[in-house]
Design a protein around this motif. Structure first.
Motif, PDB file in Angstrom:
ATOM      1  N   VAL A 496      16.549  30.619 147.367  1.00 46.77           N
ATOM      2  CA  VAL A 496      16.576  31.669 146.344  1.00 46.77           C
ATOM      3  C   VAL A 496      15.394  32.604 146.558  1.00 46.77           C
ATOM      4  O   VAL A 496      14.246  32.171 146.593  1.00 46.77           O
ATOM      5  N   SER A 497      15.682  33.902 146.713  1.00 43.80           N
ATOM      6  CA  SER A 497      14.628  34.880 147.015  1.00 43.80           C
ATOM      7  C   SER A 497      14.443  35.892 145.898  1.00 43.80           C
ATOM      8  O   SER A 497      13.883  36.952 146.110  1.00 43.80           O
ATOM      9  N   TYR A 498      14.940  35.553 144.704  1.00 44.17           N
ATOM     10  CA  TYR A 498      14.865  36.495 143.586  1.00 44.17           C
ATOM     11  C   TYR A 498      14.595  35.704 142.308  1.00 44.17           C
ATOM     12  O   TYR A 498      14.716  34.467 142.273  1.00 44.17           O
ATOM     13  N   ASP A 499      14.220  36.409 141.254  1.00 43.36           N
ATOM     14  CA  ASP A 499      13.953  35.761 139.963  1.00 43.36           C
ATOM     15  C   ASP A 499      15.139  35.869 139.012  1.00 43.36           C
ATOM     16  O   ASP A 499      15.444  34.940 138.272  1.00 43.36           O
ATOM     17  N   ILE A 500      15.801  37.040 138.998  1.00 43.75           N
ATOM     18  CA  ILE A 500      16.893  37.285 138.057  1.00 43.75           C
ATOM     19  C   ILE A 500      18.075  37.921 138.784  1.00 43.75           C
ATOM     20  O   ILE A 500      17.895  38.838 139.592  1.00 43.75           O
ATOM     21  N   GLN A 501      19.265  37.420 138.493  1.00 43.53           N
ATOM     22  CA  GLN A 501      20.500  38.032 138.986  1.00 43.53           C
ATOM     23  C   GLN A 501      21.236  38.648 137.803  1.00 43.53           C
ATOM     24  O   GLN A 501      21.471  37.981 136.794  1.00 43.53           O
ATOM     25  N   VAL A 502      21.576  39.921 137.924  1.00 40.99           N
ATOM     26  CA  VAL A 502      22.360  40.606 136.888  1.00 40.99           C
ATOM     27  C   VAL A 502      23.727  40.921 137.476  1.00 40.99           C
ATOM     28  O   VAL A 502      23.826  41.643 138.480  1.00 40.99           O
ATOM     29  N   ALA A 689      29.698  43.165 142.114  1.00 43.31           N
ATOM     30  CA  ALA A 689      28.401  43.829 142.166  1.00 43.31           C
ATOM     31  C   ALA A 689      27.332  42.993 141.461  1.00 43.31           C
ATOM     32  O   ALA A 689      27.580  42.401 140.401  1.00 43.31           O
ATOM     33  N   TYR A 690      26.127  42.979 142.071  1.00 47.17           N
ATOM     34  CA  TYR A 690      25.000  42.235 141.513  1.00 47.17           C
ATOM     35  C   TYR A 690      23.731  43.059 141.680  1.00 47.17           C
ATOM     36  O   TYR A 690      23.570  43.789 142.665  1.00 47.17           O
ATOM     37  N   LEU A 691      22.833  42.897 140.722  1.00 39.44           N
ATOM     38  CA  LEU A 691      21.494  43.467 140.825  1.00 39.44           C
ATOM     39  C   LEU A 691      20.520  42.302 140.855  1.00 39.44           C
ATOM     40  O   LEU A 691      20.525  41.451 139.954  1.00 39.44           O
ATOM     41  N   TYR A 692      19.691  42.245 141.904  1.00 38.14           N
ATOM     42  CA  TYR A 692      18.708  41.171 142.040  1.00 38.14           C
ATOM     43  C   TYR A 692      17.315  41.736 141.773  1.00 38.14           C
ATOM     44  O   TYR A 692      16.963  42.805 142.286  1.00 38.14           O
ATOM     45  N   LEU A 693      16.545  40.983 140.994  1.00 41.14           N
ATOM     46  CA  LEU A 693      15.217  41.448 140.590  1.00 41.14           C
ATOM     47  C   LEU A 693      14.156  40.413 140.887  1.00 41.14           C
ATOM     48  O   LEU A 693      14.391  39.199 140.736  1.00 41.14           O
ATOM     49  N   GLU A 710      23.583  46.166 126.528  1.00 41.86           N
ATOM     50  CA  GLU A 710      24.656  46.773 127.316  1.00 41.86           C
ATOM     51  C   GLU A 710      25.765  45.739 127.525  1.00 41.86           C
ATOM     52  O   GLU A 710      25.500  44.587 127.898  1.00 41.86           O
ATOM     53  N   SER A 711      26.991  46.124 127.287  1.00 47.57           N
ATOM     54  CA  SER A 711      28.111  45.206 127.489  1.00 47.57           C
ATOM     55  C   SER A 711      28.422  45.102 128.987  1.00 47.57           C
ATOM     56  O   SER A 711      28.161  46.019 129.754  1.00 47.57           O
ATOM     57  N   GLY A 712      29.004  43.984 129.375  1.00 48.83           N
ATOM     58  CA  GLY A 712      29.429  43.809 130.767  1.00 48.83           C
ATOM     59  C   GLY A 712      28.316  43.391 131.702  1.00 48.83           C
ATOM     60  O   GLY A 712      28.488  43.438 132.920  1.00 48.83           O
ATOM     61  N   LEU A 713      27.153  42.972 131.148  1.00 49.19           N
ATOM     62  CA  LEU A 713      26.056  42.480 131.982  1.00 49.19           C
ATOM     63  C   LEU A 713      25.930  40.977 131.781  1.00 49.19           C
ATOM     64  O   LEU A 713      25.964  40.482 130.652  1.00 49.19           O
ATOM     65  N   TYR A 714      25.748  40.245 132.885  1.00 49.25           N
ATOM     66  CA  TYR A 714      25.584  38.798 132.816  1.00 49.25           C
ATOM     67  C   TYR A 714      24.291  38.458 133.561  1.00 49.25           C
ATOM     68  O   TYR A 714      24.148  38.762 134.747  1.00 49.25           O
ATOM     69  N   ILE A 715      23.375  37.819 132.838  1.00 53.97           N
ATOM     70  CA  ILE A 715      22.026  37.564 133.379  1.00 53.97           C
ATOM     71  C   ILE A 715      21.901  36.101 133.787  1.00 53.97           C
ATOM     72  O   ILE A 715      22.235  35.197 133.016  1.00 53.97           O
ATOM     73  N   TYR A 716      21.393  35.897 134.990  1.00 52.43           N
ATOM     74  CA  TYR A 716      21.180  34.554 135.530  1.00 52.43           C
ATOM     75  C   TYR A 716      19.728  34.474 135.983  1.00 52.43           C
ATOM     76  O   TYR A 716      19.345  35.049 137.003  1.00 52.43           O
ATOM     77  N   ASN A 717      18.902  33.771 135.191  1.00 45.81           N
ATOM     78  CA  ASN A 717      17.462  33.692 135.449  1.00 45.81           C
ATOM     79  C   ASN A 717      17.158  32.401 136.216  1.00 45.81           C
ATOM     80  O   ASN A 717      17.358  31.315 135.684  1.00 45.81           O
ATOM     81  N   VAL A 718      16.698  32.528 137.444  1.00 46.32           N
ATOM     82  CA  VAL A 718      16.467  31.345 138.281  1.00 46.32           C
ATOM     83  C   VAL A 718      14.987  31.162 138.603  1.00 46.32           C
ATOM     84  O   VAL A 718      14.629  30.501 139.564  1.00 46.32           O
TER      85      VAL A 718
END
Length: 864
Positions: A496-502, A689-693, A710-718
């Protein structure tokens, strides 16, 4: 004390410099052994304490046990504490402002659970009865209903059943089940009504996954009030944590009529106790420990042996005189053993103290960095166990005995006349000192003198070369060992190379929302990724070695000499693509082509084999830049359809942010957004589509994204998982590179000690050469050539032995991991340069001191 021992003590006192050099050599060796043992114990202790702080302390878990089974578990001799727990289920959180966490999650513990698990009370008190609860402080921040101590909660508690869960209940590790339009695909079933009183507020538990759909509420489970049909989970803290716990747990489960599948182990914590029920991993740990301890002991023996060997060589006349007045072989041998015992009594306590002090100082300086950089709550402390000190003492005593045995045996055999004349140490026959005429023609008479000196003092020459060889082997073996540990650690992590996946609903991206998110204060990096699933057929010759082995076992996977591969096609936004292309050394414009699709193929896969449990790194595909792949998809009738062809623009093993490793018959392919749009336009395909932060404060950033509503956003905090991975790699790096630094220092000290002592013993020889006309320039050339001869001979022996040891380490790792054996060419280059530099420096330092000696005094000198 007999007369021989008294003379030995007197000789040690009179030859203070030699005695001091020997004592320092033993102290360094003992300090190294103590430091290595202490580092290992201390790091394991830190990881154990950190794991307990994060996830609680328990060793064995028995699931769904009844009242009688609980009593049997408590009465077991090895049960120290028994934590009872139960997941009651989920209830609707009225007024939740976080669409991804619409529930309360109710969990129960007995009194031991509140002590053994990390539950931090913010206010109020902990529950004492079944009708009391503590709630997470995160609830107040995410609900428009205010909850406070003293409030009464009436909850309808049930199980989460999803449309895709096949009727199975979902747990806290399962995120909220929603469709592409944001509609919830799960319901609460089997609901029962319970009333609780809030008696305290706790901090959000560290063991609650950030993506879980329920905020934690903890109640009290009273085993005395359990109904006959009620079951709970029993987490056991053991009295003795050893290898037998696995078999003991199975035996106890059989006694209480519990199935093996109902037994669980705290694998993370047990791993830090050095325990695992994985036979391959156990074989790896034991064989690696054996190899590295053998390397350390050999290095210690060489360091101390050289000190004693030179000491005995220097004392040869003294031993000869003892023999001339009637000393027996046994007395001469015991004289050397007694010297070793005296030096050991002085050196071992000092060495142990020095090793502990050195490690303590090291930990003091690195603690701040570890604590700040990795957000580790526990501090690295010097952990000293009786066993680690005992091991250091026993190994040190054994090392001194081995180091003194050979010199003592040699001293006992030398006759009085030979010892006084030193005819066994110095060979004067023509055959013994014969050199090739080519040496004089190529390098001059100084080189010939240097080579003859080495041959004439063969034992000292061999001792120096042996010291250099051991130093080379030590450095390369430990360097390869540390690289292998880091490699295996990276393979065992999920990358895993990111903190949050949207995630975005559908395949569209609202760039206005993206800009709002990426402009948040704590965000340090971002990448927009769109993914598509395709497939291709690969020729058998181009597949990985591991896949070929599977094909040999099952030929049905072959069709017309080809094997089907899954393709995870990923498109990066222009900014991310440019940074990635620069990182792998290509021009991003190579990926833009209006006529055909071009992509970067990740040609290395890392994965865990489902059957063997091995962590494997292999070539994903054996191909070349410029080759093409056919891109295929599956239609609604499960038929394969041709989509397009793709040219391979580059091959690399680097993964961009947000792209994880795939395994087996799979490929990761990176393309431009334009190429992905071209595929979407041509065929009825879908992308996601994904946004990685990356962010300095993942929890705060998650809250800020949720506040956007915002609707339609799903947050995955790793961030917790990534933090654990980085923590492991960083701590391993500190340990391993500290070990390399220690080994390097020991090796340099060993070489300097051997060469400087050897040069000092040759004062008369150098004085003689100067007396017959050797100039300072000629003397320097002779010393330089001797350095070259030392370096070449040591490399000639040291490198092949090192490669053999490295291969043995690699084979040991292959019990659990699978990757290609590669020589560390950079480390080998460092070693070659370092050998000549260190030898040259030692020779220069020692010869400079010899130059200052008066020729007449040196010629008259009998001993040092």
């Amino acid at each position: 004390m007999n007369i021989v021992n008294k003379l030995t003590l007197r000789h040690l006192k009179e030859n203070k410099r030699r005695t001091l050099v020997t004592i320092i050599g033993v102290i360094i060796s003992v300090a190294m052994l103590t430091a290595v043992a202490t580092i290992g114990v201390s790091f394991l202790d830190l990881m154990k304490r950190q794991e307990i702080a994060d996830n609680g302390e328990w060793h064995v878990l028995y699931k769904n046990v009844n009242e009688k089974q609980i009593e049997a578990i408590k009465k077991d001799d090895n049960s120290k504490k028994v934590v009872l727990s139960r997941d009651l289920g989920y209830a609707k959180l009225e007024g939740s402002e976080n669409v991804y966490k619409p529930y309360f999650f109710i969990k129960e513990y007995n009194h031991h659970g509140f002590k053994q698990f990390p539950i931090e009370l913010s206010s109020g008190r902990l529950p004492r009865s079944a009708g009391e609860v503590v709630i997470s402080d995160a609830i107040a921040a995410n609900a428009n209903v205010e909850y406070k101590v003293g409030d009464i909660l009436t909850l309808e508690i049930g199980e989460r059943i999803g449309d895709l869960s096949n009727g199975n209940a979902l747990s806290q590790i399962d995120a909220l089940q929603v469709d592409e339009d944001g509609n919830v695909l799960e319901t609460l079933t089997n609901k029962t009504s319970r009333t609780f009183k809030i008696v305290g507020i706790i901090e959000r538990p560290t063991w609650e996954p950030t993506w879980s759909p329920g905020y934690t509420i903890i109640s009290y489970v009273d085993e005395n009030t359990l109904a006959s049909g009620d079951t709970v989970n029993a987490s056991v803290v053991l009295n003795k944590v050893n290898r037998s716990l696995y078999s003991h747990a199975e035996e106890l489960a059989a006694e209480i009529q519990l199935d093996k599948t109902s037994i669980g182990y705290n694998s993370e914590l047990l791993r830090y106790h050095g325990l695992t029920n994985n036979d391959n991993l156990r074989a790896t740990l034991y064989s690696l420990t054996a190899i590295i301890m053998a390397v350390i002991i050999i290095g210690s023996v060489s360091l101390i042996y050289n000190a004693f060997a030179i000491s005995v060589s220097e004392r040869s006349r003294h031993l000869g005189m003892l023999a001339s007045v009637g000393a027996t072989k046994q007395q001469k041998r015991n004289s050397v053993f007694f010297e070793g015992a005296v030096i050991g009594l002085i050196s071992i306590p000092i060495g142990i103290f020095s090793g502990l002090a050195g490690i303590g100082i090291t930990f003091y300086f690195i603690n701040t960095y570890i604590h700040g950089a990795l957000n580790v709550s526990e501090k690295l402390a010097v952990a000293v166990t009786p066993m680690s000190i005992l091991v250091a003492c026993v190994v040190s005593i054994l090392t001194i005995f081995i180091s003194t045995y050979i010199p003592a045996k040699r001293a006992s055999k030398v006759s009085a006349i030979d010892a006084i004349r030193q005819s066994t140490d110095i060979k004067l026959t023509g055959k013994a000192v014969k050199t090739s005429k080519l040496v004089r023609k190529l390098f001059g008479i100084e080189a010939e003198f240097g080579l003859k000196n080495l041959k004439r003092n063969k034992r000292r020459y061999q001792a120096t070369v042996f010291s250099l060889v051991i130093s080379i082997v030590l450095f390369l073996a430990v360097s390869y060992f540390t690289d292998s540990l880091k490699k295996s650690l990276q393979l065992s992590q999920d990358g895993v190379s990111y903190d949050i996946q949207v995630s975005f609903r559908g395949d569209g991206i609202d760039h206005q929302i993206v800009d709002s998110i990426t402009s948040l204060k704590n965000v340090t990096g971002s990448s927009i990724v769109r993914e598509m699933s395709l497939s291709t057929w690969i020729e058998e010759e181009a597949i990985s070695k591991e896949l070929k082995e599977l094909v040999e076992q099952d030929k049905s996977t072959l069709q017309d000499g080809k094997i089907n591969h899954f393709i995870n096609m990923t498109a990066l936004d222009d900014e991310s693509l440019e940074a990635y292309a620069k990182k792998i050394g290509i021009d991003k414009n190579q990926l833009f082509d209006s006529e055909r699709i071009k992509g970067i193929v990740i040609d290395t896969n890392s994965y865990q084999d489902a059957y063997t449990g091995k962590f494997i790194e292999s070539k994903a595909i054996n191909t070349e830049v410029g080759k093409t792949l056919e891109l295929l998809s599956w239609n609604d009738d499960d038929e394969e359809e041709f989509v397009d062809t793709m040219e391979i623009a580059a091959l690399t093993d680097e993964l961009p942010m947000g792209v994880n490793q795939v395994g087996g018959a799979s490929l990761n392919v990176i393309v431009s957004e334009q190429s992905l749009e071209k595929l979407l336009a041509n065929k009825n395909l879908r992308s996601y589509a994904y946004l990685y932060l990356n962010t300095t404060d993942p929890m705060k950033t998650q809250q800020q994204i949720e506040d956007l509503k915002e609707s339609g956003l799903y947050i995955y905090n790793v961030y917790q998982r990534r933090q654990q991975q980085e923590q492991m790699i960083m701590l391993m790096s500190v340990f391993t590179y500290g070990f390399i630094l220690l080994i390097t220092a020991i090796s340099i000290a060993n070489i300097f000690n051997t060469i400087s002592t050897s040069i000092s013993l040759r004062k008369r020889e150098f004085a003689m050469l100067k007396s017959v006309g050797m100039t300072p320039k000629g003397f320097n050339k002779m010393i330089n050539y001797e350095s070259v001869f030392y370096g070449m001979k040591s490399l000639l022996y040291g490198l092949p032995i090192s490669i053999l040891v490295m291969y043995l380490i690699h084979r040991s790792m292959m019990n659990t991991f699978s990757y290609q054996f590669e020589l560390p060419w950079l480390s080998i280059l460092y070693v070659i340069v370092a050998v000549f530099f260190i030898v040259g420096s030692a020779m220069l330092y020692s010869s400079t001191k010899v130059k200052k000696e008066n020729i007449i005094d040196a010629l008259k000198q009998e001993s040092i």
